[in-house]
Design a protein around this motif. Structure first.
Motif: not given
Length: 322
Positions: A242-246, A264-274, A284-289
């Protein structure tokens, strides 16, 4: 004596700000945002009666001055034109003077789609060729217009709550871009086999569910721009990278993330760097196909300021050279 304030209307924006140019502008602007070379406040939104909104987005972008977008969002107007109506006011960083006022409707339409295209280029699989468009409003056409610059599209499927509008949009895409396009009878039909999915609706509740989405799909989640309305279900959010714009904006106002967090399915850590960090290569964005990736687009004033500065400078150069 200060130069007169320039006004750039919707016709000039449409004539000069093409999607390919704007994709490059969005990459640079989002890298600057991620690297701290810009400043912006969370958008201020006033809910008006009947679902209408009034928003103010202030910010500053290194090399592009500072300013604000002042905009109304009136969904009922979309049948007759843009639902987003307003102005971008650009100030000169050296003098502090306002230098340009730009019609915001077409800038918003183009830069939103161009930002999704830039994210698609960074996150979708290299061979992605099947595009599903969810929604038939202004952003639907613009997303096809932009994404075709970053992926060779073989097929476009369009789903909307009004089937006749989906059919009309498919016909327009065939005419305008020479792409194979067709209306889909359901969300599941549109998403089946899609490599790229764009959700571009005003839906209040999720309609794209985890079961609709195959491994390897990239999703641009665009329609919801505030806490509350959500197009994507919580299980799909939890499954995806999950990649945010900001990031700050999405943590505070990204409805899809907030619903998944509250479930309760995710925490703040689930939001990746911008996304800007993905563009610069620092994360990195996509890690695997097989990854499902989601680009969560709220829209940022730095995107508008990048477009406004480009329009103002090229307008000024044209006038000076006349």
């Amino acid at each position: 004596m200060a130069d007169p304030i320039r006004f750039i209307d919707v016709a000039e924006v449409r004539a000069r700000l093409d999607h390919a140019t704007c994709i490059a502008l969005m990459r640079s602007a989002m890298i600057a945002l991620a690297e701290g070379r810009s400043r912006q406040l969370l958008r201020g939104i006033i809910d008006l009666d009947g679902g209408d909104l009034f928003g103010v987005m202030p910010g500053a972008l290194d090399g592009a001055g500072f300013g604000a977008k002042i905009i109304s969002i009136f969904p009922a107007v979309a049948a007759h034109g843009s639902s987003h109506q307003g102005v971008i006011i650009l100030f000169d960083r050296a003098s502090g003077a306002p230098v340009c006022v730009i019609d915001a409707s077409e800038v918003t339409a183009i830069r939103t789609a161009a930002a999704s295209a830039a994210a698609t280029d960074a996150l979708a699989r290299p061979g992605a060729s099947r595009l599903a468009i969810m929604g038939t409003g202004e952003q639907a056409w613009h997303h096809v217009a932009a994404i075709r610059h970053v992926r060779a599209l073989d097929e476009v499927r369009i789903w909307g709550r009004a089937p006749e509008k989906a059919g009309e949009l498919a016909d327009r895409i065939v005419r305008d871009f020479g792409l194979a396009a067709q209306a889909a009878a359901s969300v599941a039909d549109a998403a089946s086999g899609a490599d790229i999915i764009c959700t571009l609706t005003g839906a209040a509740e999720p309609f794209l569910f985890d079961a609709h989405v195959a491994d390897g799909t990239h999703i641009n989640a665009v329609g919801s721009s505030r806490a509350g309305p959500s197009e994507i279900d919580e299980v799909l959010v939890a499954r995806a990278r999950f990649v945010p714009d900001h990031r700050e904006g999405v943590l505070a106002q990204g409805a899809e993330y907030l619903r998944a967090r509250d479930a309760g399915l995710v925490t703040e850590a689930h939001v990746l760097p911008e996304i800007g960090h993905v563009f610069s290569g620092s994360t990195p964005g996509r890690l695997t196909a097989s990854d499902v990736t989601i680009y969560k687009s709220l829209g940022s004033i730095v995107q508008d300021l990048a477009c406004a500065t480009w329009l103002w400078k090229t307008h000024r150069d044209r006038v000076s050279g006349a």
